[in-house]
Motif scaffolding. Sequence first.
Motif, PDB file in Angstrom:
ATOM      1  N   THR A  42      32.173  56.335  20.824  1.00 41.07           N
ATOM      2  CA  THR A  42      31.833  56.620  19.434  1.00 41.07           C
ATOM      3  C   THR A  42      32.995  57.387  18.815  1.00 41.07           C
ATOM      4  O   THR A  42      33.386  58.450  19.313  1.00 41.07           O
ATOM      5  N   LEU A  43      33.561  56.836  17.761  1.00 38.16           N
ATOM      6  CA  LEU A  43      34.721  57.411  17.097  1.00 38.16           C
ATOM      7  C   LEU A  43      34.340  57.863  15.689  1.00 38.16           C
ATOM      8  O   LEU A  43      33.272  57.505  15.165  1.00 38.16           O
ATOM      9  N   LEU A  44      35.227  58.627  15.074  1.00 37.71           N
ATOM     10  CA  LEU A  44      34.971  59.153  13.745  1.00 37.71           C
ATOM     11  C   LEU A  44      36.010  58.622  12.765  1.00 37.71           C
ATOM     12  O   LEU A  44      37.214  58.824  12.940  1.00 37.71           O
ATOM     13  N   ALA A  45      35.540  57.896  11.744  1.00 37.16           N
ATOM     14  CA  ALA A  45      36.399  57.388  10.678  1.00 37.16           C
ATOM     15  C   ALA A  45      36.065  58.157   9.405  1.00 37.16           C
ATOM     16  O   ALA A  45      35.034  57.898   8.781  1.00 37.16           O
ATOM     17  N   GLY A  46      36.919  59.101   9.042  1.00 36.20           N
ATOM     18  CA  GLY A  46      36.559  59.974   7.939  1.00 36.20           C
ATOM     19  C   GLY A  46      35.400  60.853   8.375  1.00 36.20           C
ATOM     20  O   GLY A  46      35.506  61.614   9.321  1.00 36.20           O
ATOM     21  N   GLU A  47      34.254  60.691   7.723  1.00 37.10           N
ATOM     22  CA  GLU A  47      33.052  61.434   8.102  1.00 37.10           C
ATOM     23  C   GLU A  47      31.992  60.526   8.705  1.00 37.10           C
ATOM     24  O   GLU A  47      30.853  60.948   8.930  1.00 37.10           O
ATOM     25  N   THR A  48      32.357  59.278   8.983  1.00 44.50           N
ATOM     26  CA  THR A  48      31.398  58.289   9.466  1.00 44.50           C
ATOM     27  C   THR A  48      31.666  57.924  10.919  1.00 44.50           C
ATOM     28  O   THR A  48      32.790  57.586  11.279  1.00 44.50           O
ATOM     29  N   GLU A  49      30.636  57.994  11.745  1.00 46.77           N
ATOM     30  CA  GLU A  49      30.768  57.585  13.134  1.00 46.77           C
ATOM     31  C   GLU A  49      30.626  56.070  13.258  1.00 46.77           C
ATOM     32  O   GLU A  49      29.861  55.442  12.516  1.00 46.77           O
ATOM     33  N   PHE A  50      31.377  55.487  14.170  1.00 40.92           N
ATOM     34  CA  PHE A  50      31.215  54.068  14.480  1.00 40.92           C
ATOM     35  C   PHE A  50      31.473  53.866  15.967  1.00 40.92           C
ATOM     36  O   PHE A  50      32.122  54.695  16.617  1.00 40.92           O
ATOM     37  N   THR A  51      30.953  52.786  16.501  1.00 38.37           N
ATOM     38  CA  THR A  51      31.013  52.539  17.938  1.00 38.37           C
ATOM     39  C   THR A  51      31.931  51.369  18.243  1.00 38.37           C
ATOM     40  O   THR A  51      31.899  50.351  17.551  1.00 38.37           O
ATOM     41  N   VAL A  52      32.731  51.519  19.275  1.00 42.82           N
ATOM     42  CA  VAL A  52      33.594  50.435  19.743  1.00 42.82           C
ATOM     43  C   VAL A  52      33.259  50.147  21.203  1.00 42.82           C
ATOM     44  O   VAL A  52      32.846  51.048  21.945  1.00 42.82           O
ATOM     45  N   VAL A  53      33.417  48.886  21.591  1.00 39.80           N
ATOM     46  CA  VAL A  53      33.177  48.473  22.969  1.00 39.80           C
ATOM     47  C   VAL A  53      34.527  48.356  23.662  1.00 39.80           C
ATOM     48  O   VAL A  53      35.422  47.652  23.179  1.00 39.80           O
ATOM     49  N   VAL A  54      34.693  49.046  24.782  1.00 36.27           N
ATOM     50  CA  VAL A  54      35.977  49.098  25.490  1.00 36.27           C
ATOM     51  C   VAL A  54      35.835  48.438  26.854  1.00 36.27           C
ATOM     52  O   VAL A  54      34.914  48.732  27.613  1.00 36.27           O
ATOM     53  N   ASN A  55      36.756  47.515  27.164  1.00 40.56           N
ATOM     54  CA  ASN A  55      36.783  46.854  28.465  1.00 40.56           C
ATOM     55  C   ASN A  55      38.204  46.860  29.013  1.00 40.56           C
ATOM     56  O   ASN A  55      39.152  46.490  28.304  1.00 40.56           O
ATOM     57  N   ASP A  56      38.357  47.275  30.255  1.00 38.52           N
ATOM     58  CA  ASP A  56      39.660  47.228  30.907  1.00 38.52           C
ATOM     59  C   ASP A  56      39.999  45.797  31.303  1.00 38.52           C
ATOM     60  O   ASP A  56      39.113  44.941  31.433  1.00 38.52           O
ATOM     61  N   SER A  57      41.263  45.552  31.528  1.00 39.18           N
ATOM     62  CA  SER A  57      41.672  44.242  32.030  1.00 39.18           C
ATOM     63  C   SER A  57      41.164  44.078  33.464  1.00 39.18           C
ATOM     64  O   SER A  57      40.919  45.069  34.159  1.00 39.18           O
ATOM     65  N   THR A  58      40.998  42.848  33.895  1.00 44.89           N
ATOM     66  CA  THR A  58      40.512  42.585  35.249  1.00 44.89           C
ATOM     67  C   THR A  58      41.640  42.110  36.154  1.00 44.89           C
ATOM     68  O   THR A  58      41.398  41.477  37.179  1.00 44.89           O
ATOM     69  N   THR A  59      42.875  42.396  35.740  1.00 43.10           N
ATOM     70  CA  THR A  59      44.039  42.049  36.557  1.00 43.10           C
ATOM     71  C   THR A  59      44.742  43.327  37.003  1.00 43.10           C
ATOM     72  O   THR A  59      44.489  44.411  36.463  1.00 43.10           O
ATOM     73  N   VAL A  60      45.628  43.196  37.989  1.00 44.00           N
ATOM     74  CA  VAL A  60      46.353  44.366  38.498  1.00 44.00           C
ATOM     75  C   VAL A  60      47.266  44.953  37.426  1.00 44.00           C
ATOM     76  O   VAL A  60      47.313  46.166  37.211  1.00 44.00           O
ATOM     77  N   ASN A  61      47.985  44.089  36.735  1.00 39.36           N
ATOM     78  CA  ASN A  61      48.912  44.528  35.696  1.00 39.36           C
ATOM     79  C   ASN A  61      48.286  44.333  34.319  1.00 39.36           C
ATOM     80  O   ASN A  61      47.767  43.258  34.008  1.00 39.36           O
ATOM     81  N   THR A  62      48.332  45.377  33.501  1.00 36.63           N
ATOM     82  CA  THR A  62      47.772  45.311  32.147  1.00 36.63           C
ATOM     83  C   THR A  62      48.890  45.075  31.137  1.00 36.63           C
ATOM     84  O   THR A  62      49.910  45.767  31.154  1.00 36.63           O
ATOM     85  N   ARG A  63      48.707  44.077  30.284  1.00 38.56           N
ATOM     86  CA  ARG A  63      49.725  43.767  29.274  1.00 38.56           C
ATOM     87  C   ARG A  63      49.711  44.753  28.118  1.00 38.56           C
ATOM     88  O   ARG A  63      50.701  44.913  27.419  1.00 38.56           O
ATOM     89  N   GLY A  64      48.577  45.366  27.877  1.00 30.49           N
ATOM     90  CA  GLY A  64      48.443  46.278  26.759  1.00 30.49           C
ATOM     91  C   GLY A  64      47.020  46.269  26.250  1.00 30.49           C
ATOM     92  O   GLY A  64      46.081  45.929  26.974  1.00 30.49           O
ATOM     93  N   MET A  65      46.849  46.634  24.979  1.00 32.19           N
ATOM     94  CA  MET A  65      45.521  46.733  24.378  1.00 32.19           C
ATOM     95  C   MET A  65      45.371  45.735  23.229  1.00 32.19           C
ATOM     96  O   MET A  65      46.234  45.640  22.359  1.00 32.19           O
ATOM     97  N   ALA A  66      44.268  45.008  23.239  1.00 32.56           N
ATOM     98  CA  ALA A  66      43.938  44.088  22.151  1.00 32.56           C
ATOM     99  C   ALA A  66      42.740  44.651  21.387  1.00 32.56           C
ATOM    100  O   ALA A  66      41.687  44.902  21.984  1.00 32.56           O
ATOM    101  N   VAL A  67      42.909  44.853  20.090  1.00 37.30           N
ATOM    102  CA  VAL A  67      41.831  45.346  19.236  1.00 37.30           C
ATOM    103  C   VAL A  67      41.246  44.155  18.484  1.00 37.30           C
ATOM    104  O   VAL A  67      41.965  43.456  17.771  1.00 37.30           O
ATOM    105  N   LEU A  68      39.951  43.915  18.658  1.00 38.03           N
ATOM    106  CA  LEU A  68      39.274  42.791  18.017  1.00 38.03           C
ATOM    107  C   LEU A  68      38.391  43.332  16.904  1.00 38.03           C
ATOM    108  O   LEU A  68      37.476  44.134  17.157  1.00 38.03           O
ATOM    109  N   VAL A  69      38.648  42.900  15.664  1.00 38.05           N
ATOM    110  CA  VAL A  69      37.954  43.441  14.497  1.00 38.05           C
ATOM    111  C   VAL A  69      37.064  42.357  13.895  1.00 38.05           C
ATOM    112  O   VAL A  69      37.536  41.417  13.258  1.00 38.05           O
ATOM    113  N   ASN A  70      35.753  42.501  14.108  1.00 41.32           N
ATOM    114  CA  ASN A  70      34.809  41.572  13.501  1.00 41.32           C
ATOM    115  C   ASN A  70      34.762  41.769  11.988  1.00 41.32           C
ATOM    116  O   ASN A  70      35.086  42.838  11.473  1.00 41.32           O
TER     117      ASN A  70
END
Length: 286
Positions: A42-70
């Motif tokens: 749960t993060l804070l944007a201004g004064e509003t809380e919102f929830t994000v779903v976080v999943n780690d990569s399932t490989t040994v080496n991680t390429r980085g982070m992908a943010v998916l915005v619905n």
Amino acid sequence: MKLPYLLILTLFSISAGAQQLDRQAMHSEDVQHAMSAHQYQTLLAGETEFTVVVNDSTTVNTRGMAVLVNDLGLGHMGDQSLEPLVQYLNEAGWATVLMSAPQTEFYPAKDTTDTPDADARQPAGAAAEPLKPGAFQSLINREQFDQQERKLQQQLMAVAPLSQQYPGFVLVISQGTSAAWLTKLYAEGTLNAPDALITIAPFWPDSEWNYQLSQYVSDLPSPLLDIYNAWNNDWTLHSRKQRQVAAKKALKLHYRQREIVGQSMALNQSAYVAKEILGWLTQMGW
């Protein structure tokens, strides 16, 4: 006794705002009930809380982070959301952060005789019924435009520190009006641009803003994968060629526009979309 017009308008505005907050809270509650505690934040944007779903990569080496915005009106999960892409990205070495845009409904910027009678107050999400650019001038006024842009900017700023947990590239995948706003924010430098941006069916429900989208594509500093489908609404399809031409004129070497052939994206073509995304990233040497 009749209520004064201004009082009625004020009560309506308060009610609409409360409904928007309720939808945001409902999305967060749905995620928290469906996920284990370690899978969301749960993060804070201004004064509003919102929830994000976080999943780690399932490989040994991680390429980085992908943010998916619905987009607007779409929760974290479902065929029309970007959630089905998460598994493919995790298996390809990407940690993912799935989030939904702030919940706002657009209303006509001004009354016109051409405005469709069938609820003109429909949400301007990617799942909305096809909108014909010539049928009416706009479904959004400047105040709503600026408000939604500011809220989305605050959310992305709140998500940005998560990238420090995942060394590598930062990739942003967005859809609908959220894709259009992020293109604008990154092009103007209001937000720090990601290493690459992927837009799926970008549009604004406004002929003038939609026309300017191609200029933001031209000014965007990030590589861009522009995905669309023949089933997208007419706002997206109307600006498709303009976006492509603007990128070519700007000599953007890592711009690619791809059509997802077949039925509506709502019927879950996530494997097809994931293949296009991963193929594009591989072509860039990622």
